[in-house]
Design a protein around this motif. Structure first.
Motif, PDB file in Angstrom:
ATOM      1  N   GLN A   1       0.828  -1.202   0.000  1.00 13.51           N
ATOM      2  CA  GLN A   1       0.000   0.000   0.000  1.00 13.51           C
ATOM      3  C   GLN A   1       0.864   1.254   0.000  1.00 13.51           C
ATOM      4  N   SER A   2       1.939   1.246   0.769  1.00 13.21           N
ATOM      5  CA  SER A   2       2.827   2.414   0.803  1.00 13.21           C
ATOM      6  C   SER A   2       3.400   2.686  -0.577  1.00 13.21           C
TER       7      SER A   2
ATOM      8  N   LEU B   1       1.989   1.954  -3.385  1.00 12.70           N
ATOM      9  CA  LEU B   1       0.904   2.448  -4.233  1.00 12.70           C
ATOM     10  C   LEU B   1       0.568   3.901  -3.911  1.00 12.70           C
ATOM     11  N   LEU B   2       0.617   4.283  -2.641  1.00 15.06           N
ATOM     12  CA  LEU B   2       0.286   5.654  -2.244  1.00 15.06           C
ATOM     13  C   LEU B   2       1.416   6.636  -2.498  1.00 15.06           C
ATOM     14  N   ALA B   3       2.602   6.130  -2.768  1.00 13.02           N
ATOM     15  CA  ALA B   3       3.753   7.021  -2.966  1.00 13.02           C
ATOM     16  C   ALA B   3       3.773   7.668  -4.340  1.00 13.02           C
ATOM     17  N   VAL B   4       2.900   7.240  -5.247  1.00 14.46           N
ATOM     18  CA  VAL B   4       2.926   7.785  -6.603  1.00 14.46           C
ATOM     19  C   VAL B   4       2.289   9.171  -6.626  1.00 14.46           C
ATOM     20  N   ASP B   5       2.575   9.902  -7.708  1.00 14.34           N
ATOM     21  CA  ASP B   5       2.037  11.259  -7.900  1.00 14.34           C
ATOM     22  C   ASP B   5       0.698  11.137  -8.618  1.00 14.34           C
ATOM     23  N   LEU B   6      -0.381  11.529  -7.949  1.00 10.63           N
ATOM     24  CA  LEU B   6      -1.708  11.411  -8.543  1.00 10.63           C
ATOM     25  C   LEU B   6      -1.950  12.428  -9.644  1.00 10.63           C
ATOM     26  N   SER B   7      -1.053  13.394  -9.803  1.00  8.56           N
ATOM     27  CA  SER B   7      -1.244  14.438 -10.805  1.00  8.56           C
ATOM     28  C   SER B   7      -0.570  14.115 -12.122  1.00  8.56           C
TER      29      SER B   7
END
Length: 1123
Positions: A25-26, A28-34
């Motif tokens: 999960q970490s 996956l959450l570390a990516v840039d959503l923009s």
């Protein structure tokens, strides 16, 4: 049927994969959503999401195990969404990655699906600023929520809005002075927009609206919503009506009977199950508003565990002086609820709790009357409601609303409901009925007095124990066990309650096989429960529609009868004999399976066994021959063959056609010829029993002796000669049956022409044989038959060793050749079946040879030292194969060879081999664990196939271990030591011997590419170029072309072969396949970036591609002038 099919899934005790989940999960959450991900990153992130979903799926049935970790899991994901929403609303130029944001929303949705929205939304942020952030993010014109595929995002944000909508501040405070009410209107219009959606957005919008209308500053809007709701329902729009009803069920302050009548008059809405459900839910809540809550006036007070030693509670005998006026609307509501039995259960109980005792009794009588309307007998013809009326009884029982006078009638219906199970097509209905019945009994233990149950306790205990042990569904077994436990603790009326409870607790009945074969015999030790268990098995479980249940019931009945075989089995045999005359195929199969198990029990115990087994054998006459031989009755045919195998006696065999069962040979013969493998195995088992009673040698000799090569005029039915002659040249099922048959013959009791049998089996599988069987299963069965332990270890085989050394050597050679069988079809690597059989066969033969080696003068010629070392090496090669089960069998067999009294002899690396096996024995590790095995056995030949596999658990440790080992080798050696050049030469030689086989060449090329990309191989590669580039333009296998291209590109950096690679690179750049051209360009990208990017290598303009390829070669040549 394999035992693995009878075992249910394991029960988890904690969130064991928490660390692995947090790490994924970490990442996956570390990516840039923009920013949009690259193709490679998108694939990696999708794989992370798939992994997270699979882990959560494992805990779907035990989701409560995640509760201690939810805050640490959910908060980071929600904060990530919150931060991106703040960025998008504050910066108009900001963008969103639809793929990445969708994965984040999917992660949050998986949490909600696992634990429910009420639990998960409690971890959402709910500060004041979040109100405007969430609503503006949801209403962005070009925002991600407008994408049709982002339904999970819309659902999550709507739930977030339903939480922040509850802040204790007036919404007008967030508006500008000239825009009062803007935020409230935005919230309402956003939710209304999604009420007509068919997905989860409707549910999120309904929750948001219900919270919105509960606010003091927006409640005036609710009247307008009600008027709009009436217009929606009158329009017969099912989807939007569902949304309206969901909102009203969440928010109800006054009666809405008019709306209910409108729904009732609409045929379009009443046919929808969800509409009816929400309608009845709404009506029940309206009824609760019509009748005020009252103190309990039931005649029985609730029982507690601290009442003392099961003392009776007192009954309230006071008059019901506080009668209430029941509104007419309430009678209408109750009438509707009684008619809609499948849509609402709790409402009737809640309403009855507020009524007078007399009125509640009438309600209970009406509920009992519903059982006579929907009878269990009638359910075989007419459809039962989708939910059990017993659930209503549970709601009444748990509220102590069941009077003692109605208890006998109720228990009678519940006893029938506990057994309700009807097959509908490929599945059954009734699990909800049985579960509700167990719930009622559980509730009665908490509310009824001990004296009212005293006369019903024995029968009730027997039924609860039987259901907790023998029900098909694990949830029902647990529910019945819980009800039994509740009665033991609160009533204390069940015989041996505590002892039986220990044997049928929650965990004991969770696994079906354990409940049938372990817990049931233990409970049957108590005579009070034994007749009920036997009755349940014979009357219900042996007649069950599920074949697995019938097989387990037969085994369980046997174990119970073994408690006192002389006393318990005769009545059971008589009852089973009556079942054989049934017209139901499932009933006959269950009876035959049970008779087989009982007869086998007599075989094991021995005493008076022959007489009883003969009586059981005669019962086969009760089954019509046409029924046994019917095309689709393979279960009965298999069961009859198994029954023959355990009941036939020498006298019956010698009587032949005058046998008590004259057609038993026909049944066995049909079983051996059947299409189903289970039936063929049962037929072969019958022949195995016959072979232990009579000699079949003459039949075998007639087959192999030239003078008797022709078929006898009238062969005996079932003779071995007939089977060999017909099966060997028959269809694949017959060929498969021949291996079964020859493998199970009892060579201890009679010779059966063992040398001829071995010769026949060798002829079936030998590569040089003209009659070699092409069917994989047939060859596998022949290999298994040639290596069966009871065959090889027989005295007859010992004499064969001394007299026929050539046969032994031929057997070893054939099994050795079988290790190279890599046949594949749509099922995968089916050749692994043969390799496993050969591994086991070679091990058995070597063990047998070493056991009798002292009595063999020609032992050295049978198994020379070099041949033995070759076989051991081949076994070790299988020990590092790509398939886990092959490695596991190879490791076990090799360990058995190490334990032989004879020494292994000289061989490469004996210290490493012994260390691997010693560590395996000490740590209890299996060879199927690649991460343990490959670092310990790094240089074996089988690693080539393991490196080329697509299974990460095998490929990754195999590749890293081989690369690490090759780095330790010298580049070359003049002293005969193993070096990188030796390793490369061996692999190249191996590929050249099989240059036309892609199954060999591709793994070799993949191994070289892995070593080159890991910078582990630095020796000369001249010979490898010819393998990789020979006739590359005529190759059709794309994978081989791709691997060849990678070889050329990877070794281009070697100065000694760089010039040779130039022209070969051009061949790949102009290859007819666009995929090969673009792949070559990608590998050369880092060296010649500009030229490669400007050329469309996958273009259909081949002339332009050739010009670019020539320019690239010229540039390469210019760069190579200095080398």
């Amino acid at each position: 049927m394999d035992d693995s099919e009878l075992i249910e899934g394991k029960q988890l005790a904690s969130f064991e994969r928490y660390g692995e989940f947090v790490s994924a999960q970490s990442a996956l959450l570390a990516v840039d959503l923009s920013s949009e991900p690259s193709r490679q990153d998108n694939g990696a992130e999708a794989e992370l999401m798939r992994k997270l979903t699979m882990i959560l799926g494992e805990y779907q049935e035990q989701s409560y195990l995640l509760d201690p970790y939810l805050e640490n899991l959910v908060v980071p994901a929600v904060e990530c969404l919150r931060a991106h929403a703040r960025t998008r609303t504050s910066d108009p130029s900001a963008k969103s990655s639809i793929a990445r944001l969708g994965r984040l929303a999917e992660l949050l949705y998986n949490y909600i699906k696992l634990r429910g929205y009420k639990t998960i939304t409690s971890f959402f942020p709910h500060e004041i600023v979040d109100v405007t952030i969430a609503i503006e993010f949801m209403r962005l014109p070009d925002g991600p929520s407008v994408e049709s595929s982002q339904w999970t995002l819309r659902y999550v944000v709507l739930l977030w809005l339903s939480l922040v909508c509850r802040i204790p501040f007036d919404l007008d405070q967030f508006d500008e002075d000239h825009q009062i009410g803007r935020l409230a209107s935005a919230l309402e219009s956003t939710a209304m927009e999604y009420l007509n959606k068919a997905g989860l957005e409707r549910e999120g919008a309904a929750i948001l609206l219900s919270q919105f209308y509960m606010r003091k500053d927006t409640k005036q809007r609710f009247e307008t919503f009600l008027q709009w709701s009436m217009s929606v329902i009158k329009s017969n729009d099912v989807i939007q009506s569902l949304g309206v009803l969901q909102v009203l069920c969440e928010f109800l302050h006054r009666a809405l009977m008019e709306m209910s009548e409108t729904i009732s008059n609409s045929e379009t809405l009443t046919v929808n199950t969800l509409v009816r459900k929400y309608r009845t839910k709404l009506l029940s809540r309206v009824g609760l508003r019509l009748v005020p809550p009252r103190p309990k006036l039931s005649g029985i007070r609730m029982r507690t565990l601290n009442d003392g030693s099961n003392q009776d509670t007192s009954e309230h005998n006071g008059d019901d002086d506080d009668e209430i006026d029941v509104p007419e609307e309430l009678e209408v509501i109750l009438d509707v609820l009684f008619k809609a039995v499948q849509d609402r259960a709790k409402g009737i109980g809640r309403l009855s709790e507020r009524l007078s005792n007399d009125f509640a009794r009438q309600v209970m009588e009406n509920i009992l009357h519903l059982f006579s309307v929907h009878t269990i007998a009638g359910a075989t013809v007419y459809d039962m409601p989708s939910i059990a009326e017993a659930t209503w009884h549970a709601e009444m029982a748990r509220r102590a609303l069941v009077p003692s006078t109605l208890l006998p009638n109720l228990l009678d219906w519940l006893s029938q409901a506990l057994y309700f199970d009807i097959r509908k097509g490929a599945h059954s209905v009734g699990s909800n009925v049985r579960d509700a019945a167990a719930y009622v009994i559980w509730a009665l233990a908490r509310s009824q007095v001990r004296s009212s149950f005293s006369s019903h306790a024995p029968k009730l205990a027997e039924k609860l124990v039987a259901v907790s042990l023998f029900d098909r569904d694990v949830s029902i077994r647990r529910a019945a066990s819980a009800a039994f436990q509740e009665h033991v603790g609160r009533m204390g009326l069940f015989a041996h309650g505590i002892d039986v409870l220990r044997k049928t607790d929650f965990y004991s009945v969770s696994i079906r096989r354990n409940a049938f074969l372990t817990a049931a015999p233990q409970v049957a030790e108590h005579e009070e429960y034994r007749p009920a268990l036997v009755e349940h098995l014979i009357s219900i479980t042996l007649r069950h529609w599920d074949v697995v249940m019938r097989q387990l019931a037969a085994k369980s009945l046997r174990l119970i009868c073994e408690i006192n075989l002389d006393k318990l089995s005769p009545p059971c045999i008589q009852r089973l004999a009556r079942l054989l005359t049934s017209v139901d195929v499932a009933t006959i199969h269950g009876a035959v399976a049970a008779l087989t198990e009982i007869a086998d029990a007599y075989n094991q115990f021995g005493y008076i066994g022959d007489r009883t087994r003969q009586e059981i054998f005669i019962l086969i006459n009760c089954i019509p021959e046409s029924l046994v031989l019917a095309p689709r009755n393979e279960q009965i045919l298999s069961a009859v063959c198994s029954l023959v195998a355990v009941t036939i006696t020498r006298e019956e065999v010698e009587l032949e056609d005058r046998s008590s069962v004259s057609n038993w040979k026909k049944f066995v013969d049909r079983g051996l010829r059947h299409q189903s493998s289970d039936v063929r195995e049962a037929g072969a088992a019958s022949m195995a029993t016959v072979s232990s009673l009579t000699d079949c040698s003459s039949a075998v000799q007639r087959y192999v002796t030239p003078i008797h090569a022709r078929l006898p005029p009238r062969p005996d039915v079932g003779s071995l000669y007939t089977y060999i002659r017909e099966f060997k040249h028959g269809l694949p099922p017959l060929q498969q049956s021949l291996g079964y048959l020859l493998g199970v013959l009892d060579y201890h009791a009679h010779p059966h022409g063992l040398p001829e049998v071995v010769e026949c089996l060798l002829d079936n599988v030998s590569m040089e044989s003209a009659t070699r069987m092409t069917n994989v299963e047939a060859r596998r069965n022949s290999f298994l038959a040639s290596s069966e332990n009871h065959c090889l270890c027989s005295p007859e085989f010992g004499r064969t060793l001394a007299s026929c050394p050539d046969t032994v050597r031929a057997l070893v050679d054939v099994l050795d050749n079988g290790l190279d069988d890599y046949t594949t079809d749509e099922r995968g690597d089916v050749g692994s079946w043969i390799r496993i059989a050969c591994i086991q066969g070679l091990t058995s033969i070597i063990e047998t040879l070493f056991v009798v080696s002292k009595n063999l003068s020609n032992f050295a010629s049978m198994l020379p030292a070099d041949r033995y070392h070759h076989v051991v090496g081949r076994l070790l090669r299988q020990g590092v194969e790509r398939l886990d089960n092959v490695r596991h069998i190879a490791g076990e067999c090799f360990t058995r060879l190490l334990s032989l009294s004879a020494t292994i002899g000289e061989g490469p690396g004996p210290g490493i081999i012994l260390a691997v096996c010693r560590d395996c024995r000490e740590n209890g590790t299996n060879w199927n664990n690649g991460e343990w095995l490959f670092p310990k056995a790094p240089v074996l030949t089988g690693l080539v196939l393991s490196v080329s596999t697509r299974t990460n658990s095998t490929q990754r440790p195999a590749s890293s271990s081989l690369a690490a080992y090759v780095r330790t080798l010298p580049v070359s050696s003049d002293r005969g030591e193993f070096s990188q050049a030796s390793l490369a030469g061996d692999l190249i030689e191996y590929a050249l011997k099989h240059i036309t086989s892609n199954n060999v060449v591709v793994p070799v090329l993949q191994t070289f590419n892995m070593l080159l990309e890991a910078d582990a191989l630095t020796c000369s590669m001249k010979n490898l170029i010819s393998i990789a580039t020979k006739n590359v333009s005529r190759l059709k296998n794309v994978q081989r072309i791709q691997e060849s291209m990678k070889i050329v590109v990877n070794i281009f950096t070697f100065p000694s072969v760089a010039k040779t690679c130039l022209s070969k690179i051009a061949d790949f750049l102009v290859h007819p396949y666009p995929r090969v051209r673009s792949g070559t360009a990608e590998h050369l990208y880092l060296v010649f970036e500009e030229l490669l990017l400007e050329t469309g290598w996958s273009s259909t303009d081949v002339e332009r591609v050739k010009e670019a390829a020539q320019a690239l070669v010229k540039e390469l040549a210019s760069n190579m002038e200095g080398i």
